[in-house]
Structure formats: structure tokens, C-alpha cells
Design an enzyme around this catalytic site. Structure first.
Site, PDB file in Angstrom:
ATOM      1  N   HIS A 134     -33.612  24.163  66.910  1.00  8.33           N
ATOM      2  CA  HIS A 134     -32.609  23.443  67.711  1.00  8.33           C
ATOM      3  C   HIS A 134     -31.193  23.813  67.277  1.00  8.33           C
ATOM      4  O   HIS A 134     -30.735  23.406  66.206  1.00  8.33           O
ATOM      5  CB  HIS A 134     -32.864  21.934  67.573  1.00  8.33           C
ATOM      6  CG  HIS A 134     -31.951  21.108  68.399  1.00  8.33           C
ATOM      7  ND1 HIS A 134     -31.534  19.856  68.021  1.00  8.33           N
ATOM      8  CD2 HIS A 134     -31.343  21.358  69.595  1.00  8.33           C
ATOM      9  CE1 HIS A 134     -30.727  19.380  68.948  1.00  8.33           C
ATOM     10  NE2 HIS A 134     -30.590  20.263  69.905  1.00  8.33           N
ATOM     11  N   SER A 185     -33.914  19.398  72.690  1.00  7.65           N
ATOM     12  CA  SER A 185     -33.124  18.469  71.885  1.00  7.65           C
ATOM     13  C   SER A 185     -33.854  17.155  71.672  1.00  7.65           C
ATOM     14  O   SER A 185     -33.364  16.308  70.950  1.00  7.65           O
ATOM     15  CB  SER A 185     -31.764  18.237  72.535  1.00  7.65           C
ATOM     16  OG  SER A 185     -31.870  18.234  73.920  1.00  7.65           O
ATOM     17  N   ASN A 217     -29.728  14.255  67.089  1.00  5.02           N
ATOM     18  CA  ASN A 217     -29.596  13.435  68.303  1.00  5.02           C
ATOM     19  C   ASN A 217     -30.004  11.985  68.089  1.00  5.02           C
ATOM     20  O   ASN A 217     -29.578  11.105  68.832  1.00  5.02           O
ATOM     21  CB  ASN A 217     -30.380  14.063  69.457  1.00  5.02           C
ATOM     22  CG  ASN A 217     -29.623  15.252  70.015  1.00  5.02           C
ATOM     23  OD1 ASN A 217     -28.396  15.262  69.997  1.00  5.02           O
ATOM     24  ND2 ASN A 217     -30.336  16.255  70.473  1.00  5.02           N
ATOM     25  N   GLU A 228     -31.493  22.900  63.471  1.00  2.66           N
ATOM     26  CA  GLU A 228     -32.554  21.961  63.037  1.00  2.66           C
ATOM     27  C   GLU A 228     -33.887  22.649  63.270  1.00  2.66           C
ATOM     28  O   GLU A 228     -34.129  23.152  64.379  1.00  2.66           O
ATOM     29  CB  GLU A 228     -32.539  20.731  63.950  1.00  2.66           C
ATOM     30  CG  GLU A 228     -31.762  19.571  63.473  1.00  2.66           C
ATOM     31  CD  GLU A 228     -31.910  18.374  64.429  1.00  2.66           C
ATOM     32  OE1 GLU A 228     -32.192  17.294  63.933  1.00  2.66           O
ATOM     33  OE2 GLU A 228     -31.713  18.522  65.646  1.00  2.66           O
TER      34      GLU A 228
END
Ligand code: CAA
Length: 288
Positions: free
Chosen positions: A143, A122, A193, A155
Site C-alpha cells: 500500500h 487501501s 487509514n 504499508e
């Protein structure tokens, strides 16, 4: 590697993300080799998938035979050597750079030369991970969002070294898994994130300051911004240790104090209050 030629996926790490990814892949007709440090841990993860799917069957939304087929497609193991048979491996181990580097250098030796090595990290640099292998052009970030079976997004992050065929095969695979993709450069936190962790961290600062109760902070964001869940409940779902380690990567790599983790978040992690997975975070989870 052509994405349609991918028949067997390896998943390293049978925690909530690894198990969720294994479930998604098996539901889409792929064979899955699910590895953890002990065969028993991987077998337990498959049992948990079985429990979730039993509820889906009980609601009449899946045939019992399909559930059995999905579970049979997942082979739990404690040996990474079994990943030799995988066409693509997705690593979903804890967010620890040294651990990931050692896993990738081992995968590089075990897997066939055409096997794509993807990481579900992440926040850790895909470029660094790629450099620990002799096939950096076949390393990529894939991801998934938590919980993988319910979240639509993957992602895709290109390392500096990732080649175009690896990128295209990864996008095609994510689409085969029923996911929508976004592509990010290999910059800490990527897209999701980068935006999410400051939000969760700010909620922790606000709680620490006594701004409001956890319930009201969550309700405010949930109803005021139309988020499916509040930031503290979401931090508990993601795992407070994971939130902290991402915040630390953002602060270290950008060298910007605005990402500094809230002291309360650090304390909760130090106490072992990691969220849903440990039974206690900002809320209590007696059944986990
Ligand atoms: N497999 C299949 N079906 C499942 C399932 C699974 N693993 N888990 C649940 N379901 C089913 C349930 O049985 C339920 O079925 P019915 O509709 O028939 O009842 C349905 O899916 C919905 O389940 P829930 O009622 O539990 O779900 P919900 O509607 O309350 O939504 C949620 C849950 C999707 C988690 C929602 O609250 C949400 O979107 N929260 C935000 C999650 C989020 O933001 N995730 C991203 C975190 S960031 C991240 O992951 C990146 C990172 O690196 C940190």
C-alpha cells in the site's frame, strides 16, 4: 521470488496511484507494464508522468536523458495479457471488491507461477483477494501513499495465506524503490487509514455542523498539529469517493457506528465532487 530477480513490474490501473507507482518503479530502474482498460488511458498516464518530470528537468534536478529513460521504461497497454512478462504485479484499480476479485483471478491465469501479485488496496481484505487465486501464498498488500513519488511509506500487509518468501521479497522490493515499510495485519484500514479516515471524516462532520470554514478547519489542523496539509485538502487529494469507500469498509467490517461516513461526504460523492481529480471537492481545482 528473490526481490533482486524482479526486473519487470506490472501495474494495473493508471489512475493517480497506479501512475505514481509506475513512475517510482521506472525511476528505480525497473521496466514497467502499465495497464488500464484502454491503451489510451495508460498512454495518457505516461504523458502526465512526462509532464511532471519535465518540470523536474526544468528545475535542473534531473537530466533530460534520464527523463526519457524513465518514460521509455514504462510500456502503456490496454491488455492485461501483456502482464505475462511481469515478475511482480501491483494492482491499483478502484476500491471495489468485485472488480479486484475479477482482476486477481485473471492475473492468476495470465502470470507465471512465480509472479507475486500485490494489491495497493487501501482497505479491502487481502485475505479475500488472495482466496480468488490459485496462488494465495503469493498474494500480498503493498500500500503506497498518495502521491507515491513523494511519500516515503509503503504499508505491507500479509494476507492470512501469504508465505514468508513473498513477504520478504515485497519488503526488499519496497526498499529498492526507496521506501520505508511498516507491516500490518490484514485488518480493515490497516495502520494508516485506520487512523487517517476517522480524522478526515470528523473534519467533514465539523464542516457540516458549521463549526468553521473549510479554510479554518484546514488551517487549524495544519498549523495546530503541524500536518503538511489540512484534512479537507487531504481528502480532496486522496479522492472523496476513496475516503467514502474506506469509511464504509471500516464501518461494515468493524460493525462499529463510530466509523459512519459523514452525510456531507456522501453528498459530495453523489454530486460527483470527488476532489482534485474531478476539479471540485471541498476546494476548486480549475486546472485538473
Ligand atoms: N515526481 C517527482 N517530483 C515531484 C512530483 C512527482 N510526481 N510531484 C512533485 N514533485 C516535486 C515538485 O516539483 C517539488 O520540487 P521542488 O522541491 O524542487 O520545488 C517537490 O516535489 C515538492 O512538490 P510540491 O511543492 O508540490 O510539494 P509540497 O512540498 O507542497 O508537498 C505533499 C506536497 C507531499 C503532497 C505534502 O503536502 C504532503 O505531504 N501532504 C500530505 C500527503 C499525505 O498525507 N498523503 C497520504 C495520504 S493517505 C494515503 O495515501 C493512503 C490512502 O490509502 C488514502
Amino acid at each position: 521470488m528473490d526481490a533482486n530477480a524482479i526486473k519487470t513490474i506490472g501495474v494495473v490501473g493508471a489512475g493517480q496511484m497506479g501512475a505514481g507507482i509506475a513512475q517510482v518503479a521506472a525511476q528505480c530502474g525497473l521496466d514497467v507494464i502499465l495497464v488500464d482498460s484502454a491503451a489510451e488511458l495508460a498512454a495518457r498516464a505516461r504523458d502526465r508522468i512526462g509532464d511532471v518530470l519535465a518540470k523536474v528537468v526544468a528545475k535542473g534536478k534531473m537530466h533530460a536523458g534520464d527523463r526519457t529513460g524513465i518514460l521509455n521504461a514504462i510500456k502503456p497497454t490496454g491488455s492485461r495479457a501483456d502482464l505475462k512478462a511481469a515478475d511482480l504485479v501491483i494492482e491499483a484499480a478502484p476500491e471495489n471488491l468485485e472488480l479486484k476479485l475479477s482482476i486477481f483471478s485473471e492475473l492468476d491465469k495470465i502470470c507465471g507461477p512465480d509472479t507475486i501479485l500485490a494489491t495497493n488496496t487501501s482497505s479491502i481484505s487481502i485475505t479475500k483477494i488472495a482466496a480468488s487465486t490459485r496462488r494465495p501464498e503469493k498474494v500480498i498488500g503493498m500500500h503506497f501513499m498518495n502521491p507515491p513519488p513523494l511519500m516515503k511509506l509503503v504499508e505491507v500487509i500479509r494476507a492470512l495465506q501469504t508465505d514468508q518468501p513473498t513477504y520478504e521479497a515485497t519488503i526488499a522490493l519496497a526498499e529498492r524503490l526507496g521506501k520505508t515499510t511498516v507491516t500490518s495485519k490484514d485488518v480493515p484500514g490497516f495502520i494508516v487509514n485506520r487512523v487517517l479516515i476517522p480524522l478526515l471524516n470528523e473534519a467533514c462532520f465539523a464542516l457540516d455542523q458549521g463549526l468553521a470554514t473549510p479554510e479554518d478547519i484546514d488551517k487549524g489542523v495544519q498549523l495546530g498539529l503541524n500536518h503538511p496539509m489540512g484534512p479537507l485538502a487531504l481528502a480532496d487529494l486522496v479522492g472523496l469517493d476513496t475516503c467514502l469507500s474506506i469509511a464504509e469498509v471500516l464501518m461494515r467490517e468493524f460493525g462499529d457506528d463510530k466509523y459512519r461516513p459523514s452525510p456531507l461526504l456522501r453528498q459530495y460523492v453523489a454530486a460527483g465532487w470527488l476532489g482534485r481529480k474531478s476539479g471540485r471537492g471541498f476546494y476548486f481545482y480549475p486546472n485538473s
